[in-house]
Design a protein around this motif. Structure first.
Motif, PDB file in Angstrom:
ATOM      1  N   GLY A   4       0.820  -1.212   0.000  1.00 31.94           N
ATOM      2  CA  GLY A   4       0.000   0.000   0.000  1.00 31.94           C
ATOM      3  C   GLY A   4       0.851   1.258   0.000  1.00 31.94           C
ATOM      4  N   SER A   5       1.884   1.270   0.808  1.00 32.51           N
ATOM      5  CA  SER A   5       2.784   2.423   0.856  1.00 32.51           C
ATOM      6  C   SER A   5       3.508   2.612  -0.470  1.00 32.51           C
ATOM      7  CB  SER A   5       3.812   2.252   1.968  1.00 32.51           C
ATOM      8  OG  SER A   5       3.182   2.197   3.226  1.00 32.51           O
ATOM      9  N   ALA A   9       3.229   5.853  -2.972  1.00 37.86           N
ATOM     10  CA  ALA A   9       4.439   6.559  -3.404  1.00 37.86           C
ATOM     11  C   ALA A   9       4.514   6.624  -4.927  1.00 37.86           C
ATOM     12  CB  ALA A   9       5.679   5.878  -2.839  1.00 37.86           C
ATOM     13  N   ILE A  10       4.232   5.537  -5.602  1.00 37.97           N
ATOM     14  CA  ILE A  10       4.252   5.515  -7.069  1.00 37.97           C
ATOM     15  C   ILE A  10       3.182   6.451  -7.625  1.00 37.97           C
ATOM     16  CG2 ILE A  10       3.802   4.057  -9.089  1.00 37.97           C
ATOM     17  CD1 ILE A  10       5.151   1.756  -7.465  1.00 37.97           C
ATOM     18  N   TRP A  11       1.980   6.424  -7.029  1.00 35.50           N
ATOM     19  CA  TRP A  11       0.876   7.301  -7.443  1.00 35.50           C
ATOM     20  C   TRP A  11       1.313   8.772  -7.376  1.00 35.50           C
ATOM     21  CZ3 TRP A  11      -4.170   6.148  -8.997  1.00 35.50           C
ATOM     22  CH2 TRP A  11      -5.043   7.222  -9.038  1.00 35.50           C
TER      23      TRP A  11
END
Length: 67
Positions: A4-5, A9-11
């Motif tokens: 999820g993290s 971060a990619i988003w």
């Protein structure tokens, strides 16, 4: 939790890339509320920017402190 993290971060990295490609980080020497809000919304929209979402804030009215 790690996945999820990593996805968040990619988003956000994709959102920063879209903001940079649109030239929002350059230009005006005196940033105003509308410009800062447009940058923030574009970063948060992330990959949605590449499917046609083009968030922009034209006006921004900040509340004045009471006297």
């Amino acid at each position: 939790m790690r996945i999820g993290s990593a996805l968040i971060a990619i988003w956000l990295i994709i959102g920063v890339l879209a903001t940079w490609q649109r030239g929002y980080f350059t230009g005006s020497e005196d940033p105003d509320c509308a410009r800062a809000t447009t940058i923030a919304i574009t970063v948060i929209a992330g990959p949605l920017n590449y499917v046609g979402v083009n968030p922009k804030v034209e006006e921004c009215d900040l509340p004045e402190p009471s006297q």
